[in-house]
Design an enzyme around this catalytic site. Structure first.
Site, PDB file in Angstrom:
ATOM      1  CG  ASN A  71      -1.823   1.226   1.452  1.00 29.37           C
ATOM      2  OD1 ASN A  71      -1.984   2.100   0.377  1.00 29.37           O
ATOM      3  ND2 ASN A  71      -2.434   1.449   2.646  1.00 29.37           N
ATOM      4  CE  LYS A 104      -0.142   3.344   4.908  1.00 30.50           C
ATOM      5  NZ  LYS A 104       0.162   3.217   6.199  1.00 30.50           N
ATOM      6  CG  HIS A 163      -5.584   2.011   5.427  1.00 34.31           C
ATOM      7  ND1 HIS A 163      -5.287   3.094   6.278  1.00 34.31           N
ATOM      8  CD2 HIS A 163      -4.663   1.391   4.966  1.00 34.31           C
ATOM      9  CE1 HIS A 163      -3.970   2.587   6.675  1.00 34.31           C
ATOM     10  NE2 HIS A 163      -3.722   1.556   6.020  1.00 34.31           N
ATOM     11  CD  GLU A 204      -2.742   5.572   6.692  1.00 34.54           C
ATOM     12  OE1 GLU A 204      -2.931   5.342   5.590  1.00 34.54           O
ATOM     13  OE2 GLU A 204      -1.792   5.045   7.530  1.00 34.54           O
ATOM     14  CD  GLU A 222      -3.407  -2.212   7.141  1.00 32.05           C
ATOM     15  OE1 GLU A 222      -2.011  -2.535   6.658  1.00 32.05           O
ATOM     16  OE2 GLU A 222      -3.924  -1.350   6.857  1.00 32.05           O
ATOM     17  N   GLY A 266       3.167   2.119  10.543  1.00 29.64           N
ATOM     18  CA  GLY A 266       4.053   2.824  10.534  1.00 29.64           C
ATOM     19  C   GLY A 266       4.754   3.374  11.753  1.00 29.64           C
ATOM     20  CB  SER A 280       5.568  -2.479  11.668  1.00 32.89           C
ATOM     21  OG  SER A 280       4.934  -0.846  12.087  1.00 32.89           O
TER      22      SER A 280
HETATM   23  P1  13P Z   1       3.282   0.134   7.514  1.00 34.20           P
HETATM   24  O1  13P Z   1       3.629  -1.201   6.826  1.00 34.20           O
HETATM   25  O2  13P Z   1       4.161   1.237   7.130  1.00 34.20           O
HETATM   26  O3  13P Z   1       3.286  -0.003   9.002  1.00 34.20           O
HETATM   27  O4  13P Z   1       1.852   0.155   6.935  1.00 34.20           O
HETATM   28  C1  13P Z   1       0.728  -0.641   6.991  1.00 34.20           C
HETATM   29  C2  13P Z   1      -0.378  -0.138   6.378  1.00 34.20           C
HETATM   30  O5  13P Z   1      -0.955   0.733   6.963  1.00 34.20           O
HETATM   31  C3  13P Z   1      -0.649  -0.761   5.232  1.00 34.20           C
HETATM   32  O6  13P Z   1      -2.063  -0.439   4.761  1.00 34.20           O
END
Ligand code: 13P
Length: 252
Positions: free
Chosen positions: A10, A12, A96, A98, A168, A174, A214
């Protein structure tokens, strides 16, 4: 029950179109056969068309990171699932954290999006996951279960069986603070149990559940060894070609 692993990056809101092109050129001939693993990149909508052109004839598949739930109309700034499907995009990531947190998406929106994605012949990657507060209160299973039930409402058994659900935990996204493989296994199993309760065990045995938060080349194999973890949804470690390819080493 053997389920095909699915590793999805992803990206982002990262990369320009030319950076995306360079990435695809760097990885496209090193992707394992999709008889072994589905390998997906979730790209910003603005260069989905270029991504699909770039991956043509390779094993790499493409996901959008979001879409709207209507196919057309007066929805300024939104992306139509019909348009995304017309580009040949296979998956759409929805729900997601976010999007839920920063853009106020509700369980109901996510459910409508899941229906729209299937209506357009694509597969949703449905994200769920709890906050640190919910985790620490011991309410993760209950919270995530409700998100999953709500997202899948009204779908057919066949649609649910072909869905991908990404667990997640928000506190692991992150942060470099990944969940333990035991936590990932327990939560992915809890997700599958909710699918079993709502749609039956046969459907639950088919749905693919990813862990995200992560994930990186050094911990991915540990997650993939868990019986209920069928894949990973990866942010940061999917951005560089070497790191992305190393996420796929577990199939070797
Ligand atoms: P990270 O792998 O950067 O922690 O992000 C996970 C994520 O939100 C994937 O959709």
């Amino acid at each position: 029950m053997s389920r095909k692993p699915i590793i999805a990056g992803n990206w982002k809101m990262n990369k320009t179109a030319s950076e995306a092109r360079e990435f695809v050129d760097a990885v496209k001939n090193a992707i394992p056969s999709n008889e072994l693993v589905d390998t997906v990149i979730g790209s910003p909508a603005i260069f989905l068309e270029g991504m699909k052109k770039g991956v043509k004839g390779t094993e790499l598949q493409v996901a959008a990171q979001n879409c709207y739930f209507e196919n057309a109309g007066a929805f300024t700034g939104e992306n139509s699932p019909a348009t995304i499907a017309d580009l040949g995009v296979e998956y759409v990531i929805i729900g997601h954290s976010e999007r839920r947190d920063y853009f106020h998406e509700t369980d109901e929106d996510i459910n409508k999006k899941a229906h729209a994605i299937f209506a357009n012949g694509m597969t949703p990657i449905i994200c769920c996951g709890e906050s640190l507060e919910t985790y620490e209160a011991g309410k993760a299973v209950e919270f995530v279960g409700a998100q999953v039930s709500a997202a899948l409402k009204g779908l057919t058994a066949e649609q649910v069986a072909s869905s991908v659900i990404a667990y997640e935990p928000i506190w692991a996204i992150g942060t470099g603070k990944s969940a333990t493989s035991a936590d990932a296994q327990n939560m992915c199993k809890a997700v599958r149990d909710v699918v079993a309760a709502d749609f039956g065990q046969e459907v639950a045995d088919k749905v693919r559940v990813q862990y995200g938060g992560s994930v990186n080349p050094s911990n991915v194999a540990e997650y993939m060894a868990c019986p209920d973890v069928d894949g990973a949804l990866v942010g940061g470690a999917s951005l560089q070609p070497d790191s992305f390819l190393a996420l796929l080493d577990f199939v070797k």
